[in-house]
Design a protein around this motif. Structure first.
Motif, PDB file in Angstrom:
ATOM      1  N   ALA A 183       0.844  -1.195   0.000  1.00  7.95           N
ATOM      2  CA  ALA A 183       0.000   0.000   0.000  1.00  7.95           C
ATOM      3  C   ALA A 183       0.876   1.239   0.000  1.00  7.95           C
ATOM      4  N   GLY A 184       0.261   2.384  -0.281  1.00  5.45           N
ATOM      5  CA  GLY A 184       0.992   3.640  -0.263  1.00  5.45           C
ATOM      6  C   GLY A 184       1.312   4.131  -1.661  1.00  5.45           C
ATOM      7  N   ASN A 185       2.020   5.242  -1.723  1.00  6.05           N
ATOM      8  CA  ASN A 185       2.342   5.885  -2.993  1.00  6.05           C
ATOM      9  C   ASN A 185       3.542   5.202  -3.645  1.00  6.05           C
ATOM     10  N   ASN A 186       3.291   4.504  -4.750  1.00  6.42           N
ATOM     11  CA  ASN A 186       4.380   3.794  -5.408  1.00  6.42           C
ATOM     12  C   ASN A 186       4.945   4.535  -6.614  1.00  6.42           C
ATOM     13  N   GLN A 187       4.396   5.707  -6.925  1.00 10.96           N
ATOM     14  CA  GLN A 187       4.852   6.439  -8.108  1.00 10.96           C
ATOM     15  C   GLN A 187       6.335   6.808  -8.062  1.00 10.96           C
ATOM     16  N   PRO A 188       6.872   7.238  -6.909  1.00  4.30           N
ATOM     17  CA  PRO A 188       8.310   7.548  -6.882  1.00  4.30           C
ATOM     18  C   PRO A 188       9.179   6.358  -7.260  1.00  4.30           C
ATOM     19  N   PHE A 189       8.742   5.155  -6.945  1.00  2.92           N
ATOM     20  CA  PHE A 189       9.542   3.974  -7.235  1.00  2.92           C
ATOM     21  C   PHE A 189       9.417   3.574  -8.703  1.00  2.92           C
ATOM     22  N   ARG A 190       8.271   3.840  -9.284  1.00  2.00           N
ATOM     23  CA  ARG A 190       8.141   3.645 -10.735  1.00  2.00           C
ATOM     24  C   ARG A 190       9.119   4.567 -11.469  1.00  2.00           C
ATOM     25  N   ALA A 191       9.226   5.799 -10.963  1.00  2.00           N
ATOM     26  CA  ALA A 191      10.135   6.767 -11.581  1.00  2.00           C
ATOM     27  C   ALA A 191      11.585   6.322 -11.435  1.00  2.00           C
ATOM     28  N   VAL A 192      11.941   5.762 -10.280  1.00  2.00           N
ATOM     29  CA  VAL A 192      13.305   5.285 -10.059  1.00  2.00           C
ATOM     30  C   VAL A 192      13.625   4.149 -11.025  1.00  2.00           C
ATOM     31  N   ALA A 193      12.693   3.207 -11.175  1.00  2.00           N
ATOM     32  CA  ALA A 193      12.916   2.076 -12.077  1.00  2.00           C
ATOM     33  C   ALA A 193      13.117   2.555 -13.512  1.00  2.00           C
ATOM     34  N   GLN A 194      12.332   3.557 -13.909  1.00  2.00           N
ATOM     35  CA  GLN A 194      12.470   4.082 -15.260  1.00  2.00           C
ATOM     36  C   GLN A 194      13.794   4.821 -15.434  1.00  2.00           C
ATOM     37  N   ARG A 195      14.157   5.601 -14.426  1.00  2.00           N
ATOM     38  CA  ARG A 195      15.395   6.372 -14.508  1.00  2.00           C
ATOM     39  C   ARG A 195      16.620   5.459 -14.591  1.00  2.00           C
ATOM     40  N   LEU A 196      16.557   4.321 -13.886  1.00  2.00           N
ATOM     41  CA  LEU A 196      17.693   3.404 -13.867  1.00  2.00           C
ATOM     42  C   LEU A 196      17.643   2.399 -15.014  1.00  2.00           C
ATOM     43  N   GLY A 197      16.610   2.491 -15.839  1.00  2.00           N
ATOM     44  CA  GLY A 197      16.537   1.624 -17.015  1.00  2.00           C
ATOM     45  C   GLY A 197      16.176   0.191 -16.722  1.00  2.00           C
ATOM     46  N   VAL A 198      15.400  -0.048 -15.639  1.00  2.00           N
ATOM     47  CA  VAL A 198      14.996  -1.423 -15.309  1.00  2.00           C
ATOM     48  C   VAL A 198      13.477  -1.538 -15.167  1.00  2.00           C
ATOM     49  N   ASP A 199      12.743  -0.598 -15.736  1.00  2.00           N
ATOM     50  CA  ASP A 199      11.293  -0.652 -15.599  1.00  2.00           C
ATOM     51  C   ASP A 199      10.707  -1.896 -16.260  1.00  2.00           C
ATOM     52  N   ASP A 200      11.432  -2.490 -17.214  1.00  2.00           N
ATOM     53  CA  ASP A 200      10.965  -3.734 -17.832  1.00  2.00           C
ATOM     54  C   ASP A 200      11.144  -4.928 -16.909  1.00  2.00           C
ATOM     55  N   LEU A 201      11.983  -4.789 -15.869  1.00  2.00           N
ATOM     56  CA  LEU A 201      12.211  -5.881 -14.913  1.00  2.00           C
ATOM     57  C   LEU A 201      11.410  -5.708 -13.635  1.00  2.00           C
ATOM     58  N   VAL A 202      10.864  -4.535 -13.394  1.00  2.00           N
ATOM     59  CA  VAL A 202      10.206  -4.220 -12.121  1.00  2.00           C
ATOM     60  C   VAL A 202       8.690  -4.145 -12.302  1.00  2.00           C
ATOM     61  N   THR A 203       7.978  -4.951 -11.529  1.00  2.00           N
ATOM     62  CA  THR A 203       6.514  -4.918 -11.481  1.00  2.00           C
ATOM     63  C   THR A 203       6.097  -4.357 -10.134  1.00  2.00           C
ATOM     64  N   ILE A 204       5.202  -3.384 -10.143  1.00  2.00           N
ATOM     65  CA  ILE A 204       4.767  -2.754  -8.900  1.00  2.00           C
ATOM     66  C   ILE A 204       3.261  -2.921  -8.772  1.00  2.00           C
ATOM     67  N   ASP A 205       2.826  -3.617  -7.718  1.00  2.00           N
ATOM     68  CA  ASP A 205       1.408  -3.876  -7.476  1.00  2.00           C
ATOM     69  C   ASP A 205       0.969  -3.239  -6.167  1.00  2.00           C
ATOM     70  N   GLY A 206      -0.320  -2.935  -6.080  1.00  2.00           N
ATOM     71  CA  GLY A 206      -0.889  -2.353  -4.876  1.00  2.00           C
ATOM     72  C   GLY A 206      -1.184  -3.400  -3.824  1.00  2.00           C
ATOM     73  N   PRO A 207      -1.918  -3.020  -2.776  1.00  2.00           N
ATOM     74  CA  PRO A 207      -2.207  -3.941  -1.676  1.00  2.00           C
ATOM     75  C   PRO A 207      -3.034  -5.126  -2.149  1.00  2.00           C
ATOM     76  N   THR A 208      -2.861  -6.251  -1.489  1.00  2.00           N
ATOM     77  CA  THR A 208      -3.550  -7.480  -1.877  1.00  2.00           C
ATOM     78  C   THR A 208      -3.907  -8.287  -0.640  1.00  2.00           C
ATOM     79  N   ARG A 209      -4.951  -9.107  -0.765  1.00  2.00           N
ATOM     80  CA  ARG A 209      -5.296 -10.065   0.279  1.00  2.00           C
ATOM     81  C   ARG A 209      -4.732 -11.446  -0.036  1.00  2.00           C
ATOM     82  N   ASP A 210      -4.019 -11.544  -1.142  1.00  2.00           N
ATOM     83  CA  ASP A 210      -3.504 -12.838  -1.575  1.00  2.00           C
ATOM     84  C   ASP A 210      -1.989 -12.775  -1.732  1.00  2.00           C
ATOM     85  N   VAL A 211      -1.301 -12.519  -0.636  1.00  2.00           N
ATOM     86  CA  VAL A 211       0.161 -12.478  -0.670  1.00  2.00           C
ATOM     87  C   VAL A 211       0.765 -13.840  -1.034  1.00  2.00           C
ATOM     88  N   PRO A 212       0.170 -14.968  -0.604  1.00  2.00           N
ATOM     89  CA  PRO A 212       0.782 -16.268  -0.938  1.00  2.00           C
ATOM     90  C   PRO A 212       1.031 -16.485  -2.430  1.00  2.00           C
TER      91      PRO A 212
END
Length: 335
Positions: free
Chosen positions: A201-230
């Motif tokens: 949970a929380g604001n994940n936009q800054p981390f999307r920007a970091v992944a893009q800036r470092l050129g690894v946005d194709d390797l990084v998936t960012i998801d919101g809160p879930t009830r199915d962590v398993p």
């Protein structure tokens, strides 16, 4: 929780309870810790909470009171006034992990916790040591939390398949999502592509920007809160615990119980969970290069990863429910 308590015959009451610890937003926008006029209104806010607790205790006449976070003092104060035994469970550093500002100051708050309690129970020796440095007179115990998620078979990694890492936690600087992304970028620069999934949970936009800036946005998936962590554990080959100062880290144990090793930070309570070389690997706090090196080692040696996965599964079982409940009952004098 209230519904579950009702099913077990436990009376519950959800009540307004004032805090004496505030996040950085409170300090910056509302409270000047050096100005009397700043903290006086907050001190007044505590009084109704204490009054409500006094009324409840006078009516119910409890034989013991238990407070379950260092951020709320009302019930501890009311128990002290009425002479009722009180125990305080502290599950956080407060300042170092959540960057909380305390109404009466951090050192004074810790000392008040000690003086208002018959004993203070911590969720790791790391938190205990930090608090004893500020108040060596408090009576302390350590009980590791119960983590009873399902034990599962370690996920298998097929030949040629990319290593997949997952980090579960609230999106914040303290939880280390940026560190994880930086490690993935370092690994790519070394010629190793590792997939990373961030969940929380929380604001994940800054981390999307970091992944893009470092050129690894194709390797990084960012998801919101879930009830199915398993399902995230089941899809991963390694878990991450990148917090700068995690008091305990339930998700670390959850990952281990799901049969995946954890690359964790060598700080806070994490080293008490992960035995390096047995259940995972540790790296210094804030050191993306060292984290990347550990991930690259697991990517290159599937035999090592599988041995650590089996070790993680076995060592995670020491955090069982029966052990926790028995230790707590003994401390509280219930057996």
């Amino acid at each position: 929780m209230s519904q579950r308590c009702d099913e077990d015959g436990i009376e519950t009451k959800i009540a307004w309870t004032p805090w004496w610890g505030f996040g950085r937003w409170s300090r910056s926008e509302f409270v000047d810790p050096h100005a009397l006029i700043g903290w006086l209104p907050y001190t007044a806010i505590l009084l109704p909470g204490i009054a409500l607790a006094l009324v409840a205790f006078i009516r119910q006449r409890p034989s013991m009171v238990l407070t379950n976070t260092m951020t709320i003092p009302s019930h501890a104060i009311a128990a002290k006034i009425l002479g009722i035994p009180h125990h305080w469970i502290v599950r956080e550093f407060g300042r170092d992990d959540h960057q909380l500002w305390f109404l009466f100051g951090y050192r004074r708050t810790v000392r008040l916790i000690g003086s208002l309690s018959d004993s203070v129970v911590f969720n790791s020796h790391a938190v205990e040591r930090a608090m004893l440095e500020l108040d060596p007179t408090m009576t302390t115990h350590v009980i590791y939390p119960a983590v009873d998620t399902e034990l599962t078979t370690p996920p298998q990694r097929q030949p040629g398949e990319r290593l997949r890492a997952v980090l579960v936690g609230y999106f914040s600087e303290a939880k280390g999502q940026q560190l994880a992304i930086e490690a993935i970028a370092i690994a790519r620069n070394a010629g190793v592509d590792i997939e990373l999934t961030l969940v929380g949970a929380g604001n994940n936009q800054p981390f999307r920007a970091v992944a893009q800036r470092l050129g690894v946005d194709d390797l990084v998936t960012i998801d919101g809160p879930t009830r199915d962590v398993p399902r995230y554990w089941a899809a991963a080959h390694v878990g991450l615990m990148c917090s700068q100062s995690e008091a305990f880290g339930r998700v670390t144990v959850e990952a281990m119980r799901a049969g995946i090793p954890v690359c964790g930070t060598n700080s806070g309570g994490t080293p008490e969970i992960i035995e390096p070389g047995v259940a995972g690997l540790l790296s210094p706090a804030g050191d993306a290069d060292a984290l990347a090196a550990n991930l690259i080692a697991l990517e290159a040696d599937e035999g090592l990863r599988r041995r650590l996965a089996q070790g993680a599964l076995e060592s995670s079982q020491r955090f069982g429910r029966d052990r926790h409940d028995g230790e707590l009952a003994t401390i509280l004098g219930l057996r």
